[in-house]
Design an enzyme around this catalytic site. Structure first.
Site, PDB file in Angstrom:
ATOM      1  CG  PHE A   1       1.333   7.715   6.843  1.00  0.00           C
ATOM      2  CD1 PHE A   1       0.832   8.791   6.119  1.00  0.00           C
ATOM      3  CD2 PHE A   1       1.279   7.811   8.292  1.00  0.00           C
ATOM      4  CE1 PHE A   1       0.201   9.857   6.651  1.00  0.00           C
ATOM      5  CE2 PHE A   1       0.625   9.027   8.816  1.00  0.00           C
ATOM      6  CZ  PHE A   1       0.094  10.144   8.099  1.00  0.00           C
ATOM      7  CB  SER A   2       3.780   3.863   2.408  1.00  0.00           C
ATOM      8  OG  SER A   2       4.983   4.055   3.150  1.00  0.00           O
ATOM      9  CB  SER A   3       1.681  -0.036   5.551  1.00  0.00           C
ATOM     10  OG  SER A   3       0.520   0.360   5.094  1.00  0.00           O
ATOM     11  NE  ARG A   4       5.402  -7.613   2.582  1.00  0.00           N
ATOM     12  CZ  ARG A   4       6.328  -7.857   1.552  1.00  0.00           C
ATOM     13  NH1 ARG A   4       7.052  -6.755   1.280  1.00  0.00           N
ATOM     14  NH2 ARG A   4       6.502  -9.178   1.115  1.00  0.00           N
TER      15      ARG A   4
ATOM     16  CG  MET B   1      -2.084  -1.124   1.138  1.00  0.00           C
ATOM     17  SD  MET B   1      -2.973  -1.184   2.794  1.00  0.00           S
ATOM     18  CE  MET B   1      -1.700  -2.161   3.871  1.00  0.00           C
TER      19      MET B   1
END
Length: 206
Positions: A171-174, A85
């Site tokens: 925020f950006s992640s997996r 993401m």
């Protein structure tokens, strides 16, 4: 003298005063307004059209598929699907299948970039075990370089329907899902998926 308990308030007031002196008030208002608008956009939680099928697994996250391969997990061969993401994706996670929450376990770790393979094992994460009629499914919420907090809404023992809100990663992640045997995987690396809507696997039988 000033009591030590008052230092945070005094220093905070001084910092605000200095900002107001140095920068024009209008500029501060614009910056705050932009930041507020970004937060409202980033934490958006749109409704999703959940597929009306019983024998499917839907994507638990919005984003790009970066890994699809068989792996040994909890003593069984399953298919690991990893979704990255970025900051522009909706970060609300959803239930991949109807099931009972067996456990939610938090694991401390590093904050490596979430698109790196080693982030799957080394980064801070929530490990969510779900019991379904097709077998147990594991979902991992994995923090990233910027994302420092994973939040799971689900509680142990809850029975949740497919597509229901499961949690959020800031925020950006997996996010990873471990699909048990018996499912045909219907995606590949590079595919773009939407949480609660995109079908990623269909049950074909044991």
């Amino acid at each position: 003298m000033i009591a030590k308990e008052g230092f945070p308030f005094v220093l905070g007031s001084l910092a605000v005063f200095l900002v107001l002196v140095i920068f024009p008030v209008k500029l501060i208002i614009v910056v705050v307004a932009v930041f507020c608008a970004f937060c409202m956009w980033f934490f958006r939680d749109p409704e999703r059209s959940i597929p009306p099928f019983k024998d499917v697994i839907v994507s638990p996250a919005d984003g790009k598929v970066i890994e699809v391969f068989p792996i040994e997990h909890n003593g069984e061969t399953v298919t690991k699907i990893s979704i990255f993401m970025n900051v522009f994706n909706v970060h609300v996670n959803r239930m991949p299948i109807t099931g009972k929450i067996l456990s939610v376990r938090h694991m401390d770790g590093k904050f490596l970039p979430a698109d790196k393979p080693e982030a799957s094992y080394e980064n801070e994460q929530n490990i969510i075990e779900i019991e379904s009629e097709y077998g147990n499914i594991t979902v991992k919420q994995i923090a990233g370089l910027i994302a420092r907090r994973t939040v799971c809404y689900a509680k142990e023992g809850e029975l949740l329907p497919i597509g229901d809100r499961l949690g959020i990663i800031k925020f950006s992640s997996r996010l990873e899902v471990f699909v048990p045997k018996g499912f045909d995987i219907s995606l590949k690396n590079g595919d773009i998926v939407k949480a609660g809507e995109s079908i990623i696997a269909k049950y074909a039988g044991a």
